[in-house]
Scaffold this motif. Structure first.
Motif, PDB file in Angstrom:
ATOM      1  N   ARG A  47       0.855  -1.184   0.000  1.00  0.00           N
ATOM      2  CA  ARG A  47       0.000   0.000   0.000  1.00  0.00           C
ATOM      3  C   ARG A  47       0.888   1.229   0.000  1.00  0.00           C
ATOM      4  N   ARG A  48       0.743   2.014  -1.051  1.00  0.00           N
ATOM      5  CA  ARG A  48       1.562   3.213  -1.220  1.00  0.00           C
ATOM      6  C   ARG A  48       3.059   2.888  -1.172  1.00  0.00           C
ATOM      7  N   GLY A  49       3.427   1.740  -1.718  1.00  0.00           N
ATOM      8  CA  GLY A  49       4.822   1.343  -1.769  1.00  0.00           C
ATOM      9  C   GLY A  49       5.358   0.708  -0.505  1.00  0.00           C
ATOM     10  N   LYS A  50       4.538   0.566   0.514  1.00  0.00           N
ATOM     11  CA  LYS A  50       4.972  -0.018   1.792  1.00  0.00           C
ATOM     12  C   LYS A  50       4.329  -1.385   1.974  1.00  0.00           C
ATOM     13  N   ALA A  51       5.034  -2.276   2.651  1.00  0.00           N
ATOM     14  CA  ALA A  51       4.520  -3.616   2.910  1.00  0.00           C
ATOM     15  C   ALA A  51       3.540  -3.588   4.083  1.00  0.00           C
ATOM     16  N   VAL A  52       2.464  -4.354   3.952  1.00  0.00           N
ATOM     17  CA  VAL A  52       1.457  -4.492   5.004  1.00  0.00           C
ATOM     18  C   VAL A  52       1.200  -5.974   5.206  1.00  0.00           C
ATOM     19  N   THR A  53       1.206  -6.420   6.461  1.00  0.00           N
ATOM     20  CA  THR A  53       0.921  -7.804   6.798  1.00  0.00           C
ATOM     21  C   THR A  53      -0.502  -7.892   7.323  1.00  0.00           C
ATOM     22  N   LEU A  54      -1.324  -8.736   6.690  1.00  0.00           N
ATOM     23  CA  LEU A  54      -2.699  -8.964   7.119  1.00  0.00           C
ATOM     24  C   LEU A  54      -2.784 -10.345   7.746  1.00  0.00           C
ATOM     25  N   VAL A  55      -3.473 -10.450   8.867  1.00  0.00           N
ATOM     26  CA  VAL A  55      -3.686 -11.743   9.508  1.00  0.00           C
ATOM     27  C   VAL A  55      -5.158 -11.832   9.897  1.00  0.00           C
ATOM     28  N   GLY A  56      -5.756 -12.987   9.649  1.00  0.00           N
ATOM     29  CA  GLY A  56      -7.168 -13.155   9.973  1.00  0.00           C
ATOM     30  C   GLY A  56      -7.693 -14.381   9.284  1.00  0.00           C
ATOM     31  N   PRO A  57      -8.953 -14.603   9.235  1.00  0.00           N
ATOM     32  CA  PRO A  57     -10.049 -13.834   9.812  1.00  0.00           C
ATOM     33  C   PRO A  57     -10.259 -14.177  11.288  1.00  0.00           C
ATOM     34  N   PHE A  58     -10.488 -13.155  12.069  1.00  0.00           N
ATOM     35  CA  PHE A  58     -10.745 -13.317  13.494  1.00  0.00           C
ATOM     36  C   PHE A  58     -12.250 -13.351  13.739  1.00  0.00           C
ATOM     37  N   SER A  59     -12.664 -14.154  14.709  1.00  0.00           N
ATOM     38  CA  SER A  59     -14.061 -14.203  15.149  1.00  0.00           C
ATOM     39  C   SER A  59     -14.098 -13.807  16.619  1.00  0.00           C
ATOM     40  N   LEU A  60     -13.782 -12.555  16.860  1.00  0.00           N
ATOM     41  CA  LEU A  60     -13.738 -12.014  18.217  1.00  0.00           C
ATOM     42  C   LEU A  60     -14.707 -10.849  18.328  1.00  0.00           C
ATOM     43  N   SER A  61     -15.082 -10.532  19.558  1.00  0.00           N
ATOM     44  CA  SER A  61     -15.863  -9.320  19.755  1.00  0.00           C
ATOM     45  C   SER A  61     -14.959  -8.126  19.477  1.00  0.00           C
ATOM     46  N   GLU A  62     -15.566  -6.985  19.204  1.00  0.00           N
ATOM     47  CA  GLU A  62     -14.787  -5.790  18.869  1.00  0.00           C
ATOM     48  C   GLU A  62     -13.835  -5.409  19.994  1.00  0.00           C
ATOM     49  N   ASP A  63     -14.295  -5.521  21.247  1.00  0.00           N
ATOM     50  CA  ASP A  63     -13.448  -5.167  22.387  1.00  0.00           C
ATOM     51  C   ASP A  63     -12.251  -6.108  22.518  1.00  0.00           C
ATOM     52  N   ASP A  64     -12.506  -7.415  22.399  1.00  0.00           N
ATOM     53  CA  ASP A  64     -11.424  -8.389  22.498  1.00  0.00           C
ATOM     54  C   ASP A  64     -10.411  -8.207  21.365  1.00  0.00           C
ATOM     55  N   ALA A  65     -10.908  -7.930  20.173  1.00  0.00           N
ATOM     56  CA  ALA A  65     -10.010  -7.729  19.036  1.00  0.00           C
ATOM     57  C   ALA A  65      -9.139  -6.495  19.243  1.00  0.00           C
ATOM     58  N   GLN A  66      -9.724  -5.419  19.752  1.00  0.00           N
ATOM     59  CA  GLN A  66      -8.947  -4.200  19.984  1.00  0.00           C
ATOM     60  C   GLN A  66      -7.901  -4.406  21.079  1.00  0.00           C
ATOM     61  N   LYS A  67      -8.251  -5.159  22.122  1.00  0.00           N
ATOM     62  CA  LYS A  67      -7.287  -5.444  23.193  1.00  0.00           C
ATOM     63  C   LYS A  67      -6.130  -6.296  22.662  1.00  0.00           C
ATOM     64  N   THR A  68      -6.460  -7.310  21.870  1.00  0.00           N
ATOM     65  CA  THR A  68      -5.432  -8.167  21.283  1.00  0.00           C
ATOM     66  C   THR A  68      -4.536  -7.366  20.349  1.00  0.00           C
ATOM     67  N   LEU A  69      -5.140  -6.528  19.525  1.00  0.00           N
ATOM     68  CA  LEU A  69      -4.373  -5.703  18.600  1.00  0.00           C
ATOM     69  C   LEU A  69      -3.452  -4.748  19.346  1.00  0.00           C
ATOM     70  N   SER A  70      -3.966  -4.141  20.403  1.00  0.00           N
ATOM     71  CA  SER A  70      -3.162  -3.198  21.179  1.00  0.00           C
ATOM     72  C   SER A  70      -1.946  -3.880  21.800  1.00  0.00           C
ATOM     73  N   SER A  71      -2.144  -5.069  22.371  1.00  0.00           N
ATOM     74  CA  SER A  71      -1.015  -5.776  22.976  1.00  0.00           C
ATOM     75  C   SER A  71       0.003  -6.208  21.917  1.00  0.00           C
ATOM     76  N   LEU A  72      -0.483  -6.612  20.732  1.00  0.00           N
ATOM     77  CA  LEU A  72       0.428  -7.006  19.655  1.00  0.00           C
ATOM     78  C   LEU A  72       1.225  -5.811  19.142  1.00  0.00           C
ATOM     79  N   LYS A  73       0.567  -4.678  18.978  1.00  0.00           N
ATOM     80  CA  LYS A  73       1.278  -3.494  18.482  1.00  0.00           C
ATOM     81  C   LYS A  73       2.360  -3.057  19.458  1.00  0.00           C
ATOM     82  N   LYS A  74       2.087  -3.181  20.754  1.00  0.00           N
ATOM     83  CA  LYS A  74       3.096  -2.810  21.751  1.00  0.00           C
ATOM     84  C   LYS A  74       4.272  -3.771  21.726  1.00  0.00           C
ATOM     85  N   SER A  75       3.990  -5.064  21.631  1.00  0.00           N
ATOM     86  CA  SER A  75       5.080  -6.039  21.655  1.00  0.00           C
ATOM     87  C   SER A  75       5.897  -6.037  20.356  1.00  0.00           C
TER      88      SER A  75
END
Length: 112
Positions: A47-75
């Motif tokens: 995207r716009r010349g930069k690499a993007v990694t997509l992982v999924g599909p997740f079957s989580l609630s929106e809150d659980d997905a955001q918490k998981t994403l936040s912890s992954l982005k920090k780590s």
């Protein structure tokens, strides 16, 4: 138009005939799964010349997905987003994402 007069816009359709301006939304139900029941896959995009990694599909609630994403982005020390059941991470970091998600109990389709 002066104040107090009503603008009447009749175009020939009557509201009583079952016609409406609202779109009918399809009833899609999301079944929530525990982490070990997921079978995730990776996709790589540019995207716009930069690499993007997509992982999924997740079957989580929106809150659980955001918490998981936040912890992954920090780590992983990277940016990311959660859109339509897929997590997007900036950069080509699939091996690191895989290790962290397996640590959280998620499973992948093609386990190596």
């Amino acid at each position: 138009m002066s104040r107090g007069t009503k603008l009447i816009l009749d175009l020939g359709a009557s509201w009583g005939e079952g016609w409406s301006m609202e779109e009918e939304k399809s009833a899609t139900t999301l079944t929530l799964l525990e982490p070990s029941a997921h079978r995730l896959v990776f996709q790589k995009e540019k995207r716009r010349g930069k690499a993007v990694t997509l992982v999924g599909p997740f079957s989580l609630s929106e809150d659980d997905a955001q918490k998981t994403l936040s912890s992954l982005k920090k780590s992983l020390a990277c940016g990311g987003a959660y859109k339509e059941g897929w997590m997007e991470f900036q950069g080509d970091i699939a091996p690191k994402v895989r290790v962290n998600l397996e640590r959280l109990g998620f499973a992948f389709k093609n386990s190596k």
